[in-house]
Design a protein around this motif. Structure first.
Motif, PDB file in Angstrom:
ATOM      1  N   GLY A   1     -14.254 -15.653 -15.819  1.00  0.00           N
ATOM      2  CA  GLY A   1     -14.248 -15.349 -14.396  1.00  0.00           C
ATOM      3  C   GLY A   1     -15.652 -15.128 -13.852  1.00  0.00           C
ATOM      4  O   GLY A   1     -16.587 -14.840 -14.612  1.00  0.00           O
ATOM      5  N   LEU A   2     -15.788 -15.253 -12.527  1.00  0.00           N
ATOM      6  CA  LEU A   2     -17.106 -15.158 -11.898  1.00  0.00           C
ATOM      7  C   LEU A   2     -17.730 -13.778 -12.069  1.00  0.00           C
ATOM      8  O   LEU A   2     -18.955 -13.649 -12.185  1.00  0.00           O
ATOM      9  CB  LEU A   2     -16.986 -15.500 -10.403  1.00  0.00           C
ATOM     10  N   ARG A   3     -16.904 -12.742 -12.105  1.00  0.00           N
ATOM     11  CA  ARG A   3     -17.436 -11.381 -12.226  1.00  0.00           C
ATOM     12  C   ARG A   3     -18.194 -11.181 -13.540  1.00  0.00           C
ATOM     13  O   ARG A   3     -19.049 -10.304 -13.628  1.00  0.00           O
ATOM     14  CB  ARG A   3     -16.305 -10.358 -12.130  1.00  0.00           C
ATOM     15  N   ALA A   4     -17.862 -12.005 -14.524  1.00  0.00           N
ATOM     16  CA  ALA A   4     -18.551 -11.872 -15.814  1.00  0.00           C
ATOM     17  C   ALA A   4     -20.039 -12.172 -15.692  1.00  0.00           C
ATOM     18  O   ALA A   4     -20.825 -11.731 -16.539  1.00  0.00           O
ATOM     19  CB  ALA A   4     -17.919 -12.810 -16.842  1.00  0.00           C
ATOM     20  N   MET A   5     -20.443 -12.895 -14.651  1.00  0.00           N
ATOM     21  CA  MET A   5     -21.853 -13.227 -14.464  1.00  0.00           C
ATOM     22  C   MET A   5     -22.678 -12.010 -14.054  1.00  0.00           C
ATOM     23  O   MET A   5     -23.909 -12.060 -14.067  1.00  0.00           O
ATOM     24  CB  MET A   5     -22.012 -14.335 -13.428  1.00  0.00           C
ATOM     25  N   TRP A   6     -21.997 -10.944 -13.669  1.00  0.00           N
ATOM     26  CA  TRP A   6     -22.704  -9.703 -13.321  1.00  0.00           C
ATOM     27  C   TRP A   6     -22.322  -8.577 -14.271  1.00  0.00           C
ATOM     28  O   TRP A   6     -22.455  -7.410 -13.931  1.00  0.00           O
ATOM     29  CB  TRP A   6     -22.428  -9.314 -11.866  1.00  0.00           C
ATOM     30  N   LYS A   7     -21.840  -8.939 -15.479  1.00  0.00           N
ATOM     31  CA  LYS A   7     -21.568  -7.904 -16.477  1.00  0.00           C
ATOM     32  C   LYS A   7     -22.856  -7.151 -16.792  1.00  0.00           C
ATOM     33  O   LYS A   7     -23.916  -7.750 -16.923  1.00  0.00           O
ATOM     34  CB  LYS A   7     -21.026  -8.536 -17.766  1.00  0.00           C
ATOM     35  N   GLY A   8     -22.736  -5.853 -16.918  1.00  0.00           N
ATOM     36  CA  GLY A   8     -23.919  -5.058 -17.222  1.00  0.00           C
ATOM     37  C   GLY A   8     -24.790  -4.765 -16.024  1.00  0.00           C
ATOM     38  O   GLY A   8     -25.886  -4.219 -16.183  1.00  0.00           O
ATOM     39  N   LEU A   9     -24.321  -5.111 -14.791  1.00  0.00           N
ATOM     40  CA  LEU A   9     -25.145  -4.878 -13.600  1.00  0.00           C
ATOM     41  C   LEU A   9     -25.369  -3.386 -13.371  1.00  0.00           C
ATOM     42  O   LEU A   9     -26.497  -2.961 -13.077  1.00  0.00           O
ATOM     43  CB  LEU A   9     -24.502  -5.509 -12.362  1.00  0.00           C
ATOM     44  N   LEU A  10     -24.301  -2.589 -13.508  1.00  0.00           N
ATOM     45  CA  LEU A  10     -24.448  -1.150 -13.244  1.00  0.00           C
ATOM     46  C   LEU A  10     -25.436  -0.498 -14.208  1.00  0.00           C
ATOM     47  O   LEU A  10     -26.330   0.244 -13.764  1.00  0.00           O
ATOM     48  CB  LEU A  10     -23.084  -0.460 -13.287  1.00  0.00           C
ATOM     49  N   PRO A  11     -25.322  -0.750 -15.535  1.00  0.00           N
ATOM     50  CA  PRO A  11     -26.365  -0.178 -16.396  1.00  0.00           C
ATOM     51  C   PRO A  11     -27.754  -0.726 -16.115  1.00  0.00           C
ATOM     52  O   PRO A  11     -28.748  -0.027 -16.312  1.00  0.00           O
ATOM     53  CB  PRO A  11     -25.901  -0.526 -17.822  1.00  0.00           C
ATOM     54  N   ARG A  12     -27.861  -1.974 -15.654  1.00  0.00           N
ATOM     55  CA  ARG A  12     -29.174  -2.502 -15.260  1.00  0.00           C
ATOM     56  C   ARG A  12     -29.714  -1.716 -14.064  1.00  0.00           C
ATOM     57  O   ARG A  12     -30.902  -1.387 -14.005  1.00  0.00           O
ATOM     58  CB  ARG A  12     -29.092  -3.980 -14.885  1.00  0.00           C
ATOM     59  N   LEU A  13     -28.812  -1.398 -13.110  1.00  0.00           N
ATOM     60  CA  LEU A  13     -29.227  -0.609 -11.949  1.00  0.00           C
ATOM     61  C   LEU A  13     -29.522   0.835 -12.342  1.00  0.00           C
ATOM     62  O   LEU A  13     -30.290   1.518 -11.658  1.00  0.00           O
ATOM     63  CB  LEU A  13     -28.149  -0.655 -10.864  1.00  0.00           C
ATOM     64  N   MET A  14     -28.914   1.296 -13.426  1.00  0.00           N
ATOM     65  CA  MET A  14     -29.210   2.638 -13.922  1.00  0.00           C
ATOM     66  C   MET A  14     -30.515   2.666 -14.708  1.00  0.00           C
ATOM     67  O   MET A  14     -31.112   3.732 -14.880  1.00  0.00           O
ATOM     68  CB  MET A  14     -28.068   3.130 -14.819  1.00  0.00           C
ATOM     69  N   ARG A  15     -30.944   1.498 -15.191  1.00  0.00           N
ATOM     70  CA  ARG A  15     -32.147   1.447 -16.028  1.00  0.00           C
ATOM     71  C   ARG A  15     -33.375   0.961 -15.284  1.00  0.00           C
ATOM     72  O   ARG A  15     -34.443   1.580 -15.342  1.00  0.00           O
ATOM     73  CB  ARG A  15     -31.907   0.540 -17.244  1.00  0.00           C
ATOM     74  N   ILE A  16     -33.259  -0.159 -14.553  1.00  0.00           N
ATOM     75  CA  ILE A  16     -34.444  -0.793 -13.968  1.00  0.00           C
ATOM     76  C   ILE A  16     -35.048   0.036 -12.830  1.00  0.00           C
ATOM     77  O   ILE A  16     -36.256   0.316 -12.856  1.00  0.00           O
ATOM     78  CB  ILE A  16     -34.136  -2.227 -13.528  1.00  0.00           C
ATOM     79  N   PRO A  17     -34.282   0.441 -11.799  1.00  0.00           N
ATOM     80  CA  PRO A  17     -34.908   1.264 -10.750  1.00  0.00           C
ATOM     81  C   PRO A  17     -35.536   2.558 -11.257  1.00  0.00           C
ATOM     82  O   PRO A  17     -36.683   2.861 -10.899  1.00  0.00           O
ATOM     83  CB  PRO A  17     -33.749   1.511  -9.768  1.00  0.00           C
ATOM     84  N   PRO A  18     -34.854   3.349 -12.120  1.00  0.00           N
ATOM     85  CA  PRO A  18     -35.544   4.527 -12.666  1.00  0.00           C
ATOM     86  C   PRO A  18     -36.764   4.150 -13.493  1.00  0.00           C
ATOM     87  O   PRO A  18     -37.779   4.865 -13.481  1.00  0.00           O
ATOM     88  CB  PRO A  18     -34.480   5.192 -13.542  1.00  0.00           C
ATOM     89  N   GLY A  19     -36.670   3.031 -14.214  1.00  0.00           N
ATOM     90  CA  GLY A  19     -37.816   2.575 -14.996  1.00  0.00           C
ATOM     91  C   GLY A  19     -39.004   2.247 -14.114  1.00  0.00           C
ATOM     92  O   GLY A  19     -40.152   2.611 -14.412  1.00  0.00           O
ATOM     93  N   GLN A  20     -38.735   1.557 -12.997  1.00  0.00           N
ATOM     94  CA  GLN A  20     -39.805   1.239 -12.060  1.00  0.00           C
ATOM     95  C   GLN A  20     -40.368   2.499 -11.418  1.00  0.00           C
ATOM     96  O   GLN A  20     -41.566   2.596 -11.159  1.00  0.00           O
ATOM     97  CB  GLN A  20     -39.283   0.281 -10.968  1.00  0.00           C
ATOM     98  N   ALA A  21     -39.499   3.470 -11.165  1.00  0.00           N
ATOM     99  CA  ALA A  21     -39.970   4.746 -10.604  1.00  0.00           C
ATOM    100  C   ALA A  21     -40.954   5.415 -11.567  1.00  0.00           C
ATOM    101  O   ALA A  21     -42.014   5.907 -11.151  1.00  0.00           O
ATOM    102  CB  ALA A  21     -38.774   5.667 -10.343  1.00  0.00           C
ATOM    103  N   ILE A  22     -40.626   5.407 -12.858  1.00  0.00           N
ATOM    104  CA  ILE A  22     -41.502   6.019 -13.866  1.00  0.00           C
ATOM    105  C   ILE A  22     -42.826   5.269 -13.965  1.00  0.00           C
ATOM    106  O   ILE A  22     -43.916   5.858 -13.950  1.00  0.00           O
ATOM    107  CB  ILE A  22     -40.805   6.047 -15.238  1.00  0.00           C
ATOM    108  N   VAL A  23     -42.735   3.947 -14.076  1.00  0.00           N
ATOM    109  CA  VAL A  23     -43.944   3.134 -14.256  1.00  0.00           C
ATOM    110  C   VAL A  23     -44.891   3.277 -13.075  1.00  0.00           C
ATOM    111  O   VAL A  23     -46.107   3.466 -13.249  1.00  0.00           O
ATOM    112  CB  VAL A  23     -43.567   1.648 -14.463  1.00  0.00           C
ATOM    113  N   TRP A  24     -44.357   3.191 -11.861  1.00  0.00           N
ATOM    114  CA  TRP A  24     -45.228   3.269 -10.680  1.00  0.00           C
ATOM    115  C   TRP A  24     -45.774   4.671 -10.467  1.00  0.00           C
ATOM    116  O   TRP A  24     -46.891   4.827  -9.957  1.00  0.00           O
ATOM    117  CB  TRP A  24     -44.486   2.779  -9.444  1.00  0.00           C
ATOM    118  N   ALA A  25     -45.014   5.698 -10.838  1.00  0.00           N
ATOM    119  CA  ALA A  25     -45.530   7.067 -10.719  1.00  0.00           C
ATOM    120  C   ALA A  25     -46.773   7.249 -11.576  1.00  0.00           C
ATOM    121  O   ALA A  25     -47.724   7.939 -11.190  1.00  0.00           O
ATOM    122  CB  ALA A  25     -44.457   8.076 -11.126  1.00  0.00           C
ATOM    123  N   VAL A  26     -46.784   6.602 -12.749  1.00  0.00           N
ATOM    124  CA  VAL A  26     -47.937   6.686 -13.640  1.00  0.00           C
ATOM    125  C   VAL A  26     -49.056   5.751 -13.191  1.00  0.00           C
ATOM    126  O   VAL A  26     -50.209   6.160 -13.020  1.00  0.00           O
ATOM    127  CB  VAL A  26     -47.524   6.356 -15.095  1.00  0.00           C
TER     128      VAL A  26
END
Length: 329
Positions: A287-312
């Motif tokens: 199904g098409l939704r499978a193409m966004w599997k793992g999106l929520l954990p990516r959103l839980m990881r990438i934005p906080p990761g960018q927040a950390i990297v840019w703060a430094v």
């Protein structure tokens, strides 16, 4: 510290000599920080990000590789992994992940600065289009040089399940890389390179443009103006910028993970023959939704990761800008 002053001072001297040699548009021209300084700033942020966010990356990978519905969501995946394999399993693949992030951010920030330098106008300013092109170029470079081989090793390690290490095919990062090269050839280390290039190029194109735009809209900060953002301001800008890429590049990330994780069967065949085959086969079967599997954990990881990297990195970069500004005055 004295050490920081020495390398930033050296960077400032390089920037000053560059300013003397090239037209910069006068006193109001942006302060240009050498790519080496931005590389160092990015690498410091990468180490902190890796240690904080590795569990989310493990959960994302497990969800993307789950074809039978073993995990009902993020919480289910995390608790199942801990129950079956122990808490340390959430940090599987940390060594290649931390090394990968450190090198990736150093290369990303450095090459983006190089591309921006090549695309600047005579007055030293940078258009939105040029900023996006520089970000795309940085993303493609990091994908080919660092991201793909490191993620192949990381994903192969993360997909190993259980607690009995003697049953694992791969005993560690170096062993994993050597086994892949022996069984699949050197090209095996670049499995999934095409979707990785598309994912990272698009991600960095969005991220660098969005970070600069949010800095300007929210804090009145422009690239090279010498203004210092407080860490929490950089975190808000980085978090906001980091939300765009994962949504836009979800299908590429799923395909990348599937291509990197697959190994040859006994008859030498693989399930997915390449980027476009995977892009069509996955939605057909799941199904098409499978193409966004793992999106929520990516959103839980990438934005906080960018927040950390840019703060430094913003703290180091702004310090270097002010150093260059004082030397120019």
């Amino acid at each position: 510290s004295n050490r920081t002053d020495r390398w930033v001072g050296g960077a400032g001297a390089m920037a000053t000599s560059q300013a003397d040699a090239e037209p910069t548009g006068g006193k109001n021209a942006p302060l240009v920080v050498p790519p080496a300084v931005k590389s160092i700033a990015g690498s410091f942020g990468g180490v902190v990000e890796a240690c904080c966010l590795q569990p989310i990356d493990v959960i994302k990978t497990r969800l993307q590789l789950d074809r039978v519905g073993k995990y009902s969501g993020i919480y289910s995946c995390g608790t199942t992994v801990i129950k079956e394999e122990g808490l340390r399993a959430l940090w599987k693949g940390l060594t290649p992940f931390a090394t990968h992030l450190t090198l990736k951010y150093a290369l990303r920030m450095g090459t983006n600065a190089v591309f921006q330098g090549l695309l600047r106008k005579e007055d030293g300013t940078l258009s939105n289009g040029s900023m996006m092109m520089a970000g795309f170029g940085a993303g493609v470079t990091e994908a080919l040089v660092i991201v793909t081989p490191f993620e192949v090793v990381k994903i192969r390690l993360q997909q190993q399940r259980g607690t009995a290490k003697e049953t694992f095919k791969y005993k560690g990062p170096i062993n994993c890389a050597s086994v892949i090269i022996r069984e699949e050839g050197l090209r095996g280390m670049w499995s999934g390179a095409s979707p990785t290039v598309l994912r990272n190029g698009t991600n960095q194109m969005c991220m660098f443009w969005a970070k600069s735009s949010v800095d300007g809209w929210m804090w009145g900060k422009n690239d090279g103006d010498g203004k210092r953002l407080l860490p929490w301001q950089s975190m808000i800008s980085g978090f906001t910028a980091g939300c765009i890429g994962p949504v836009a590049t979800g299908p590429f990330d799923v395909v990348k993970t599937r291509l990197m994780a697959q190994t040859k069967s006994a008859n030498g065949e693989v399930k997915y023959r390449g980027l476009f085959h995977a892009l069509t086969k996955i939605p057909q079967e799941e199904g098409l939704r499978a193409m966004w599997k793992g999106l929520l954990p990516r959103l839980m990881r990438i934005p906080p990761g960018q927040a950390i990297v840019w703060a430094v990195s913003d703290q180091i970069t702004s310090y270097a800008e002010r150093k260059v500004q004082r030397m120019n005055n």
